[in-house]
Motif scaffolding. Structure first.
Motif, PDB file in Angstrom:
ATOM      1  N   ARG A 126      30.712  36.302  49.681  1.00 27.43           N
ATOM      2  CA  ARG A 126      31.857  35.395  49.644  1.00 27.43           C
ATOM      3  C   ARG A 126      32.217  34.983  48.221  1.00 27.43           C
ATOM      4  NH1 ARG A 126      31.289  30.206  53.290  1.00 27.43           N
ATOM      5  NH2 ARG A 126      31.437  31.834  54.885  1.00 27.43           N
ATOM      6  N   SER A 127      31.247  34.835  47.353  1.00 26.14           N
ATOM      7  CA  SER A 127      31.509  34.306  46.012  1.00 26.14           C
ATOM      8  C   SER A 127      31.399  35.363  44.915  1.00 26.14           C
ATOM      9  CB  SER A 127      30.529  33.167  45.710  1.00 26.14           C
ATOM     10  OG  SER A 127      29.178  33.615  45.830  1.00 26.14           O
ATOM     11  N   ALA A 128      31.275  36.641  45.279  1.00 29.20           N
ATOM     12  CA  ALA A 128      31.078  37.686  44.279  1.00 29.20           C
ATOM     13  C   ALA A 128      32.321  37.870  43.419  1.00 29.20           C
ATOM     14  CB  ALA A 128      30.724  39.004  44.955  1.00 29.20           C
ATOM     15  N   ALA A 129      32.108  38.099  42.129  1.00 31.79           N
ATOM     16  CA  ALA A 129      33.211  38.399  41.224  1.00 31.79           C
ATOM     17  C   ALA A 129      33.676  39.833  41.454  1.00 31.79           C
ATOM     18  CB  ALA A 129      32.769  38.211  39.775  1.00 31.79           C
ATOM     19  N   GLN A 130      34.946  40.070  41.161  1.00 31.86           N
ATOM     20  CA  GLN A 130      35.494  41.411  41.314  1.00 31.86           C
ATOM     21  C   GLN A 130      34.921  42.329  40.225  1.00 31.86           C
ATOM     22  OE1 GLN A 130      38.069  41.851  44.089  1.00 31.86           O
ATOM     23  NE2 GLN A 130      36.642  40.162  44.387  1.00 31.86           N
ATOM     24  N   GLY A 131      34.608  43.556  40.620  1.00 35.05           N
ATOM     25  CA  GLY A 131      34.050  44.519  39.676  1.00 35.05           C
ATOM     26  C   GLY A 131      32.673  44.993  40.107  1.00 35.05           C
TER      27      GLY A 131
ATOM     28  N   ALA B 186      22.780  47.371  48.012  1.00 34.15           N
ATOM     29  CA  ALA B 186      23.992  48.098  47.635  1.00 34.15           C
ATOM     30  C   ALA B 186      24.465  47.640  46.268  1.00 34.15           C
ATOM     31  CB  ALA B 186      25.093  47.872  48.677  1.00 34.15           C
ATOM     32  N   ILE B 187      24.797  48.600  45.405  1.00 32.16           N
ATOM     33  CA  ILE B 187      25.356  48.289  44.094  1.00 32.16           C
ATOM     34  C   ILE B 187      26.497  49.270  43.833  1.00 32.16           C
ATOM     35  CG2 ILE B 187      23.639  49.730  42.893  1.00 32.16           C
ATOM     36  CD1 ILE B 187      23.766  47.675  40.588  1.00 32.16           C
ATOM     37  N   GLY B 188      27.650  48.712  43.440  1.00 32.58           N
ATOM     38  CA  GLY B 188      28.827  49.540  43.232  1.00 32.58           C
ATOM     39  C   GLY B 188      30.014  48.685  42.818  1.00 32.58           C
ATOM     40  N   ASP B 189      31.206  49.220  42.999  1.00 32.04           N
ATOM     41  CA  ASP B 189      32.437  48.539  42.595  1.00 32.04           C
ATOM     42  C   ASP B 189      32.953  47.696  43.758  1.00 32.04           C
ATOM     43  OD1 ASP B 189      34.605  48.160  40.612  1.00 32.04           O
ATOM     44  OD2 ASP B 189      35.825  49.093  42.162  1.00 32.04           O
ATOM     45  N   PHE B 190      33.037  46.385  43.547  1.00 31.30           N
ATOM     46  CA  PHE B 190      33.401  45.432  44.601  1.00 31.30           C
ATOM     47  C   PHE B 190      34.839  44.976  44.403  1.00 31.30           C
ATOM     48  CE2 PHE B 190      33.612  40.963  46.072  1.00 31.30           C
ATOM     49  CZ  PHE B 190      33.305  41.157  47.411  1.00 31.30           C
ATOM     50  N   ARG B 191      35.636  45.049  45.484  1.00 35.02           N
ATOM     51  CA  ARG B 191      37.027  44.610  45.448  1.00 35.02           C
ATOM     52  C   ARG B 191      37.357  43.828  46.710  1.00 35.02           C
ATOM     53  NH1 ARG B 191      38.246  44.911  40.207  1.00 35.02           N
ATOM     54  NH2 ARG B 191      37.358  46.849  39.379  1.00 35.02           N
ATOM     55  N   THR B 192      38.207  42.786  46.543  1.00 36.98           N
ATOM     56  CA  THR B 192      38.670  41.976  47.663  1.00 36.98           C
ATOM     57  C   THR B 192      40.189  42.035  47.724  1.00 36.98           C
ATOM     58  OG1 THR B 192      36.801  40.460  47.454  1.00 36.98           O
ATOM     59  CG2 THR B 192      38.690  39.684  48.714  1.00 36.98           C
ATOM     60  N   SER B 193      40.719  42.290  48.912  1.00 33.40           N
ATOM     61  CA  SER B 193      42.167  42.291  49.112  1.00 33.40           C
ATOM     62  C   SER B 193      42.517  41.238  50.153  1.00 33.40           C
ATOM     63  CB  SER B 193      42.651  43.675  49.564  1.00 33.40           C
ATOM     64  OG  SER B 193      42.028  44.044  50.783  1.00 33.40           O
ATOM     65  N   GLY B 194      43.728  40.670  50.030  1.00 34.04           N
ATOM     66  CA  GLY B 194      44.152  39.631  50.959  1.00 34.04           C
ATOM     67  C   GLY B 194      43.472  38.307  50.659  1.00 34.04           C
ATOM     68  N   GLY B 195      43.733  37.319  51.483  1.00 34.77           N
ATOM     69  CA  GLY B 195      43.100  36.018  51.337  1.00 34.77           C
ATOM     70  C   GLY B 195      43.514  35.271  50.090  1.00 34.77           C
TER      71      GLY B 195
END
Length: 296
Positions: free
Chosen positions: A41-46, A168-177
């Motif tokens: 929920r609080s992860a930074a993008q990237g 899991a480690i990788g590129d994290f992205r959030t869309s919407g909200g």
């Protein structure tokens, strides 16, 4: 002389390959240890790292292609045994990897994972043998069954299953909200490019004098309409529920999905880096020795 050249090629290859493998595994271990663990929920993008539990996607019903056992992701290999009396080996006939997305859940939320391009390290790995090319295929009878009865096959299947822990480690992205900002110039340009695909409709809307082209005032009205359309689309997209995704990073950063934790993975990578360094050193010493022989 030819044998010396072949030996020299092998030693140089061992030196280069071992050095590359050592640096790669050492870099991956450092990425794992230097990236802090985040909550979804609080992860930074990237680039981000998560611990959670695998859960089923409602629409997904997946089974291992060789065992038929239910799972969330699979990887398989079918090999055939060959022997000519002098040497024997296993030859790969088929291999495949699941493309199904995964759902990772922690105490704060959930994240969908696209495993394409990931180094997946499952806890479950089954290996067994049989006399059919595909273990779930129908039994062969008659002449065909007699001809194939002497063949031996080895099956390997790896699986991720619901309820298992996942690192899991990788590129994290959030869309919407409401998480995504609006790049108004880029969004406006995208709307204009979309409208231009139907240029006749564009003229019908904005060519007020009917001369078949858009003059400066008409272009200004088009740009304003595209800006308003881009802002409206962004507002509609922002009210949608937030969706989190993890995928392969664009840069040369590790993308790893594993049932084992960060510390265990880093320890394995360090040992593999040490093995690569030893291979590099052995290759360098062998190369130097062979070059010394060549001079004489």
């Amino acid at each position: 002389m030819q044998e010396l050249a072949v030996a020299l090629a092998f030693s140089v290859g061992a030196c280069a390959g071992g050095g590359w493998w050592s640096l790669r595994r050492w870099s991956q271990a450092r990425h794992l240890l230097d990236t802090p663990t985040s909550k979804i929920r609080s992860a930074a993008q990237g680039y981000a790292e998560f611990y959670g539990v695998l859960e089923e996607l409602p629409e997904a019903r997946i089974c291992g292609p060789l065992s038929g056992k239910p799972c969330l992701w699979w990887r398989f290999k079918i090999e055939e045994y060959h022997s000519d009396g002098k040497k024997s080996s296993w030859r790969v006939l088929e291999r495949g990897t699941s493309e199904a997305w995964l759902r990772l859940v922690d105490a704060t939320g959930e994240c969908l994972i696209n495993p394409a391009g990931a180094e997946v390290r499952p806890m479950i790995r089954e290996v067994w043998k049989g006399n059919l090319r595909h273990p779930r295929g129908p039994a062969q009878g008659g002449l065909l069954g007699w001809l194939s009865s002497g063949k031996e096959y080895r099956y390997t299947e790896e699986r991720l299953q619901a309820g298992q822990p996942l690192y899991a480690i990788g590129d994290f992205r959030t869309s919407g909200g409401g998480r995504q900002g609006l790049d108004l110039a880029a969004a406006q340009g995208e709307v204009i490019r979309e409208w231009k695909r139907n240029f006749a409709g564009l003229l019908q809307r904005f060519d007020s004098d009917g001369n078949g082209q858009l003059d400066e005032p008409e272009w200004n009205r088009l740009r304003l309409a595209a800006q308003l359309e881009a802002e409206d689309r962004h507002r509609q997209h922002s009210v949608l529920p937030a969706q989190n995704h993890l995928g392969k990073p664009a840069e040369a950063q590790p993308f790893i999905l594993s049932n084992a934790g960060e510390d265990e993975l880093a320890r394995r990578f360090y040992w593999q880096a040490a093995g690569g360094a030893l291979l590099c050193l052995a290759g360098a010493l062998a190369t130097a020795w062979l070059l010394g022989i060549k001079q004489f």
